[in-house]
Motif scaffolding. Structure first.
Motif, PDB file in Angstrom:
ATOM      1  N   ARG A   1       0.841  -1.183   0.000  1.00  0.00           N
ATOM      2  CA  ARG A   1       0.000   0.000   0.000  1.00  0.00           C
ATOM      3  C   ARG A   1       0.887   1.247   0.000  1.00  0.00           C
ATOM      4  N   PRO A   2       0.329   2.422  -0.303  1.00  0.00           N
ATOM      5  CA  PRO A   2       1.157   3.638  -0.311  1.00  0.00           C
ATOM      6  C   PRO A   2       1.867   3.900   1.010  1.00  0.00           C
ATOM      7  N   TRP A   3       1.285   3.455   2.095  1.00  0.00           N
ATOM      8  CA  TRP A   3       1.838   3.713   3.418  1.00  0.00           C
ATOM      9  C   TRP A   3       2.790   2.612   3.901  1.00  0.00           C
ATOM     10  N   GLY A   4       2.819   1.458   3.219  1.00  0.00           N
ATOM     11  CA  GLY A   4       3.642   0.330   3.658  1.00  0.00           C
ATOM     12  C   GLY A   4       3.102  -0.974   3.126  1.00  0.00           C
ATOM     13  N   SER A   5       2.819  -1.934   4.008  1.00  0.00           N
ATOM     14  CA  SER A   5       2.320  -3.236   3.557  1.00  0.00           C
ATOM     15  C   SER A   5       1.626  -3.950   4.707  1.00  0.00           C
ATOM     16  N   TYR A   6       0.849  -4.980   4.343  1.00  0.00           N
ATOM     17  CA  TYR A   6       0.318  -5.878   5.355  1.00  0.00           C
ATOM     18  C   TYR A   6       0.419  -7.318   4.863  1.00  0.00           C
TER      19      TYR A   6
ATOM     20  N   GLN B   1       4.213   8.013   7.429  1.00  0.00           N
ATOM     21  CA  GLN B   1       3.046   7.631   6.642  1.00  0.00           C
ATOM     22  C   GLN B   1       1.849   7.323   7.537  1.00  0.00           C
ATOM     23  N   SER B   2       0.673   7.271   6.888  1.00  0.00           N
ATOM     24  CA  SER B   2      -0.555   7.133   7.653  1.00  0.00           C
ATOM     25  C   SER B   2      -1.603   6.386   6.848  1.00  0.00           C
TER      26      SER B   2
ATOM     27  N   HIS C   1      -4.633  10.464   2.611  1.00  0.00           N
ATOM     28  CA  HIS C   1      -3.530  11.287   2.086  1.00  0.00           C
ATOM     29  C   HIS C   1      -3.163  10.923   0.655  1.00  0.00           C
ATOM     30  N   TYR C   2      -3.639   9.778   0.157  1.00  0.00           N
ATOM     31  CA  TYR C   2      -3.199   9.282  -1.145  1.00  0.00           C
ATOM     32  C   TYR C   2      -4.303   9.350  -2.214  1.00  0.00           C
ATOM     33  N   GLY C   3      -5.402  10.010  -1.879  1.00  0.00           N
ATOM     34  CA  GLY C   3      -6.455  10.236  -2.863  1.00  0.00           C
ATOM     35  C   GLY C   3      -7.320   9.037  -3.138  1.00  0.00           C
TER      36      GLY C   3
END
Length: 469
Positions: free
Chosen positions: A362-367, A387-388, A465-467
């Motif tokens: 994901r834009p903020w990281g991963s899961y 990131q958030s 934050h990423y639209g």
């Protein structure tokens, strides 16, 4: 002026289970030296007279592409497709982009993110030769000298040599992927080259070629460009309009233009080249250093790509073994092309294994999904510094967050607070919540979900934050 244009898309179905729609083959690293996208960027960024590369990719891959470039200190502009429509609409949209930003005489060097080339100096010489021909008004393709009678590539028949351009020829004809007998005949006759799928042309000439040979594509992409241009304020992340781009014909640049044009020249590539399209192609790259977790007893001519589990191979021959957390592939090398049939079967059965891995980016990281069953799901979530996740709510599930490492800023209902390692919070269904990383190291948490419906579409986003919607 050369504008490197990197085509970075496609699900890479013949490289399943490593390559999937959610994490396609340009992102794969086969030998620990960098992903195919990273290597492609490094190759074109080193060319003389080149500007910032332009990467054409699906908008869903933008953040992961940007993160991969960041890992090699790379920068690029992005042209984002809302849906895949094959190479012709993508390349023509890039021609509009380059034409408007750099001018009609700017040379586009079109390369694929899933090709592997080691000889940088030879590639640079071939690219320079192609750029000179492109500046003279030619539509240039790169031909690869055949090493054997390959039935998986198209072929180019080279014609007269071009004076003053060593190794360059006019193109006589193109040939579709042949059967073995025809491939052997072309190899014996000589003068035939594998079609690499790389091209070089000025932006103005590419627009003219489409207008002459594929007016229906030209008109559709022009309409999309006009709408998109009105909606984009800057060039660094240029998103194509979804509705109008989705109406563009689904056709390759070869069928639309290249095979119809009488203006095509070929540079005989002086560099090594591999189209990483299947596992047998990966295995053919060279002798493999066995992964540490492979115990090999009397197995020969096998290729292994493994994860964390120990893999014991006894007396195997001529096999490809690819082990991922949720899928295992075992195939004879000469049947590697049939991996696509596995993906087709998974699609037909409604399985998501052809699309997603256990780990999702994901834009903020991963899961990573660690375990799931009826009524619960356990994830490991990693959030990059600064990131958030979105401010969101779930109707059908509650969540319990336990911080493993790093520092978490949590919004839970009407409260906002910090959590450190070994601290936790419970989020009931219906509570508005957000997870952020205010620190300078990665945040890792374990999330335990419980409820009767645990799919990813049970998300109501209030702020992102990423639209994302």
């Amino acid at each position: 002026m050369i504008i490197p244009v990197i085509l970075s898309g496609g699900a890479g179905t013949r490289l399943w289970p490593a390559s999937r729609k959610g994490y396609p083959k340009p992102f794969l690293d086969f030998d620990g030296s960098g992903s195919l996208l990273q290597k492609t960027w490094q190759r074109v960024a080193q060319l003389a007279d080149s500007q910032l590369p332009l990467i054409i990719t699906n908008r869903d891959y933008y953040f992961q592409s940007r993160e991969q470039l960041k890992q090699v200190s790379g920068k690029a502009d992005f042209l984002l497709e809302p849906v895949g429509r094959n190479t012709a609409p993508a390349i023509l949209a890039a021609a509009h982009y380059v034409n408007e930003r750099y001018g009609a005489e700017a040379v586009m060097l079109l390369v694929a993110a899933d090709h592997l080339i080691h000889d940088q100096a030879a590639f640079a010489r071939s690219a320079a030769a192609a750029a000179r021909l492109a500046a003279q008004g030619k539509l240039v393709t790169f031909g690869i000298k055949p090493q054997f009678a390959h039935t998986g590539f198209g072929y180019i028949q080279a014609g007269d040599a071009i004076a003053g351009s060593e190794g360059c020829h006019q193109v006589t004809s193109f040939h579709e992927k042949p059967d073995l007998a025809k491939a052997e005949r072309m190899l014996a006759e000589g003068g035939y080259f594998w079609n690499s799928g790389m091209f070089c042309c000025t932006a103005g000439q590419m627009l003219a070629e489409f207008a002459e040979h594929a007016a229906h594509v030209s008109d559709a992409v022009r309409q999309c460009w006009d709408v998109s241009r009105a909606d984009n304020e800057h060039w660094h992340m240029f998103a194509l309009d979804q509705d109008s781009f989705g109406k563009c014909p689904d056709i390759s640049v070869d069928y639309a233009v290249v095979e119809k044009s009488a203006n095509v020249a070929m540079v005989g590539a002086g560099f090594d080249w591999s189209d990483i399209g299947s596992w047998d192609a990966v295995a053919a790259l060279g002798e493999q250093a066995l992964p540490e977790n492979v115990i090999n007893i009397d197995s020969q001519d096998c290729y292994f790509q493994t994860g964390k589990r120990v893999v014991a191979a006894i007396g195997l021959e001529n096999l490809v073994v690819v082990d991922t957390p949720d899928a295992l592939l075992i195939s004879r090398k000469d049947r590697a092309q049939d991996v696509k049939k596995v993906v087709d079967r998974l699609k037909a059965e409604g399985s998501m294994l052809h699309e997603v891995h256990n780990t999702m980016y994901r834009p903020w990281g991963s899961y990573t999904v660690l375990e799931e069953a009826a009524g619960y799901k356990i994830k490991r979530i990693e959030v990059k510094p600064g990131q958030s996740l979105s401010l969101q709510m779930h109707h059908h599930r509650s969540e319990h967050w336990i911080v493993v490492s790093g520092m978490a800023r949590v919004v839970n209902g009407d409260k906002e607070f910090l959590l450190g390692p070994n601290e936790s919070t419970y989020i009931p269904a219906g509570h508005v919540h957000r997870l952020s990383n205010p620190g300078v190291i990665d945040l890792a948490i374990i999330e335990v979900q419980s409820g009767q419906y645990l799919e990813e579409d049970d998300i109501v986003r209030f702020e992102d934050h990423y639209g994302r919607q």
